[in-house]
Design a protein around this motif. Sequence first.
Motif, PDB file in Angstrom:
ATOM      1  N   GLN A  77      54.015  -9.154 -57.576  1.00 53.85           N
ATOM      2  CA  GLN A  77      53.775 -10.037 -58.713  1.00 53.85           C
ATOM      3  C   GLN A  77      55.087 -10.234 -59.467  1.00 53.85           C
ATOM      4  N   ARG A  78      55.428 -11.475 -59.753  1.00 54.95           N
ATOM      5  CA  ARG A  78      56.734 -11.756 -60.356  1.00 54.95           C
ATOM      6  C   ARG A  78      56.893 -11.070 -61.715  1.00 54.95           C
ATOM      7  N   LYS A  79      55.839 -11.032 -62.504  1.00 48.96           N
ATOM      8  CA  LYS A  79      55.970 -10.403 -63.827  1.00 48.96           C
ATOM      9  C   LYS A  79      56.188  -8.897 -63.692  1.00 48.96           C
ATOM     10  N   ARG A  80      55.647  -8.290 -62.620  1.00 44.72           N
ATOM     11  CA  ARG A  80      55.885  -6.869 -62.374  1.00 44.72           C
ATOM     12  C   ARG A  80      57.359  -6.637 -62.050  1.00 44.72           C
ATOM     13  N   MET A  81      57.928  -7.516 -61.205  1.00 48.18           N
ATOM     14  CA  MET A  81      59.327  -7.346 -60.832  1.00 48.18           C
ATOM     15  C   MET A  81      60.235  -7.583 -62.032  1.00 48.18           C
ATOM     16  N   ARG A  82      59.933  -8.619 -62.810  1.00 43.55           N
ATOM     17  CA  ARG A  82      60.746  -8.907 -64.003  1.00 43.55           C
ATOM     18  C   ARG A  82      60.704  -7.733 -64.982  1.00 43.55           C
ATOM     19  N   ALA A  83      59.540  -7.152 -65.180  1.00 44.53           N
ATOM     20  CA  ALA A  83      59.402  -6.024 -66.111  1.00 44.53           C
ATOM     21  C   ALA A  83      60.227  -4.827 -65.635  1.00 44.53           C
ATOM     22  N   LYS A  84      60.205  -4.556 -64.333  1.00 47.90           N
ATOM     23  CA  LYS A  84      60.966  -3.422 -63.804  1.00 47.90           C
ATOM     24  C   LYS A  84      62.463  -3.668 -63.932  1.00 47.90           C
ATOM     25  N   LEU A  85      62.900  -4.893 -63.656  1.00 47.06           N
ATOM     26  CA  LEU A  85      64.325  -5.208 -63.777  1.00 47.06           C
ATOM     27  C   LEU A  85      64.791  -5.123 -65.230  1.00 47.06           C
ATOM     28  N   LYS A  86      63.945  -5.533 -66.146  1.00 47.03           N
ATOM     29  CA  LYS A  86      64.289  -5.424 -67.567  1.00 47.03           C
ATOM     30  C   LYS A  86      64.447  -3.958 -67.969  1.00 47.03           C
ATOM     31  N   GLU A  87      63.524  -3.137 -67.488  1.00 47.32           N
ATOM     32  CA  GLU A  87      63.591  -1.694 -67.782  1.00 47.32           C
ATOM     33  C   GLU A  87      64.876  -1.088 -67.219  1.00 47.32           C
ATOM     34  N   ILE A  88      65.251  -1.474 -66.005  1.00 47.52           N
ATOM     35  CA  ILE A  88      66.473  -0.963 -65.379  1.00 47.52           C
ATOM     36  C   ILE A  88      67.702  -1.418 -66.158  1.00 47.52           C
ATOM     37  N   THR A  89      67.731  -2.693 -66.552  1.00 51.16           N
ATOM     38  CA  THR A  89      68.868  -3.236 -67.306  1.00 51.16           C
ATOM     39  C   THR A  89      69.071  -2.486 -68.613  1.00 51.16           C
ATOM     40  N   GLU A  90      67.978  -2.242 -69.331  1.00 50.35           N
ATOM     41  CA  GLU A  90      68.068  -1.546 -70.612  1.00 50.35           C
ATOM     42  C   GLU A  90      68.564  -0.117 -70.433  1.00 50.35           C
ATOM     43  N   THR A  91      68.112   0.558 -69.366  1.00 45.47           N
ATOM     44  CA  THR A  91      68.574   1.922 -69.117  1.00 45.47           C
ATOM     45  C   THR A  91      70.042   1.934 -68.717  1.00 45.47           C
ATOM     46  N   LEU A  92      70.462   0.987 -67.893  1.00 47.03           N
ATOM     47  CA  LEU A  92      71.873   0.918 -67.492  1.00 47.03           C
ATOM     48  C   LEU A  92      72.782   0.736 -68.711  1.00 47.03           C
ATOM     49  N   GLN A  93      72.320  -0.021 -69.697  1.00 45.81           N
ATOM     50  CA  GLN A  93      73.116  -0.204 -70.915  1.00 45.81           C
ATOM     51  C   GLN A  93      73.297   1.124 -71.647  1.00 45.81           C
ATOM     52  N   ARG A  94      72.260   1.954 -71.629  1.00 44.38           N
ATOM     53  CA  ARG A  94      72.330   3.234 -72.343  1.00 44.38           C
ATOM     54  C   ARG A  94      73.198   4.252 -71.612  1.00 44.38           C
ATOM     55  N   VAL A  95      73.213   4.178 -70.275  1.00 43.82           N
ATOM     56  CA  VAL A  95      73.918   5.213 -69.503  1.00 43.82           C
ATOM     57  C   VAL A  95      75.223   4.692 -68.908  1.00 43.82           C
ATOM     58  N   ARG A  96      75.715   3.569 -69.424  1.00 40.99           N
ATOM     59  CA  ARG A  96      76.890   2.908 -68.846  1.00 40.99           C
ATOM     60  C   ARG A  96      78.086   3.845 -68.686  1.00 40.99           C
ATOM     61  N   HIS A  97      78.277   4.746 -69.630  1.00 43.87           N
ATOM     62  CA  HIS A  97      79.468   5.605 -69.604  1.00 43.87           C
ATOM     63  C   HIS A  97      79.199   6.975 -68.987  1.00 43.87           C
ATOM     64  N   ARG A  98      78.018   7.162 -68.409  1.00 42.39           N
ATOM     65  CA  ARG A  98      77.743   8.389 -67.672  1.00 42.39           C
ATOM     66  C   ARG A  98      78.483   8.335 -66.328  1.00 42.39           C
ATOM     67  N   PRO A  99      78.681   9.467 -65.662  1.00 43.97           N
ATOM     68  CA  PRO A  99      79.333   9.470 -64.346  1.00 43.97           C
ATOM     69  C   PRO A  99      78.621   8.529 -63.367  1.00 43.97           C
ATOM     70  N   ILE A 100      79.405   7.844 -62.532  1.00 48.14           N
ATOM     71  CA  ILE A 100      78.840   6.861 -61.614  1.00 48.14           C
ATOM     72  C   ILE A 100      77.864   7.519 -60.640  1.00 48.14           C
ATOM     73  N   ASP A 101      78.200   8.720 -60.162  1.00 49.81           N
ATOM     74  CA  ASP A 101      77.302   9.416 -59.241  1.00 49.81           C
ATOM     75  C   ASP A 101      75.938   9.678 -59.890  1.00 49.81           C
ATOM     76  N   GLU A 102      75.966  10.044 -61.162  1.00 51.16           N
ATOM     77  CA  GLU A 102      74.714  10.302 -61.882  1.00 51.16           C
ATOM     78  C   GLU A 102      73.892   9.022 -61.991  1.00 51.16           C
ATOM     79  N   GLN A 103      74.554   7.907 -62.309  1.00 50.87           N
ATOM     80  CA  GLN A 103      73.859   6.624 -62.363  1.00 50.87           C
ATOM     81  C   GLN A 103      73.269   6.260 -61.003  1.00 50.87           C
TER      82      GLN A 103
END
Length: 353
Positions: free
Chosen positions: A246-272
């Motif tokens: 379902q497209r809305k399911r995929m969009r919701a998951k990608l939004k969640e991933i994007t928001e988390t990546l913003q928070r952990v941007r400066h963490r070690p790359i391996d950890e990300q």
Amino acid sequence: MAANGPLGIAAIEDKIVQAAVVAILTPIYEAEFLGFSYGFRPGRSQHDALDALAYGIRARKINWILDSDIRSFFDTISPEWLVRFMEHRIGDRRIIRLIQKWLKAGVLEGDQWIETTEGTPQGAVASPLLANVYLHYVYDLWVQQWRKRHASGDMIVVRFADDTIVGFQHRREAERFLSDLKNRLAQFALSLHPGKTRLIEFGTFAAERRQGRGEGKPETFDFLGFTHYCGTRKDGAGFQLGRRTQRKRMRAKLKEITETLQRVRHRPIDEQGQWLGTVVRGYFAYFAVPTNTRMLSAFRVHVIERWFRSLRRRSQRHRLTWERMGRLIDRFLPPVRVQHPWPDRRFSVMHSR
């Protein structure tokens, strides 16, 4: 399951007691619940419900699908009816009093505590079982009797919590069922969502019949995170039920991933990378079914693009190259691979009779 409603907040002691009561009641009701009920039952998963639906559409003469949604189900359950249903099977007054207490416990909405006069609090340990009991008496037993009395053609039913799909051979029977269902639910304080309840032409001959009438492709319907559509087999030899995320399911998951990546941007790359790999594997574990590889590939590409942009924003001086990004992708992100068998194969194994 219906979401976005107020959450019930139970003390830890209450949660323990609820879990104990659920453990006692589950085997009692498992002996009563019907085969087409799949939600929140031991040994039954969402994929079991999806398999049953796919098998039914292929193996039966199904030409019409009723895609219905009960409006605000968890918010509108009648506590009085629920207690009466429980009393029908449970003779221990102590358990009945506990259930009455939980139903009156109230909910936390925003920063306000509200005493409940209807519904069952979402998030409570006992809520899935109580909801299944309610729908067993209101819906399942009624559907079973309706099929015996009124269905002259084939009919299939699959229910997962308050999400249900019903398939019919004859349109007139589908229309009568929908009308009767509305009346049935109204007797127990429930109603169908008018904007989310549809009767659509679907199945083996839907595309051919619609083309003969000069109409477009058959409509699709959503169930348990998948959009179901009328497709054709790769060899062109007939109907193939297609399922894609379902497209809305995929969009919701990608939004969640994007928001988390913003928070952990400066963490070690391996950890990300390790975290992102875990997320993608979990996503694939659910959605990697046959006919869905295109949507899985699209999801993986979107994840890569978001991670690449996030890593490049870590520093203005050190730009990440695609060559190095490729090595990170190969190291951390799983490839797209179908992880589930065709529905009829798994269904036939589980229901060998």
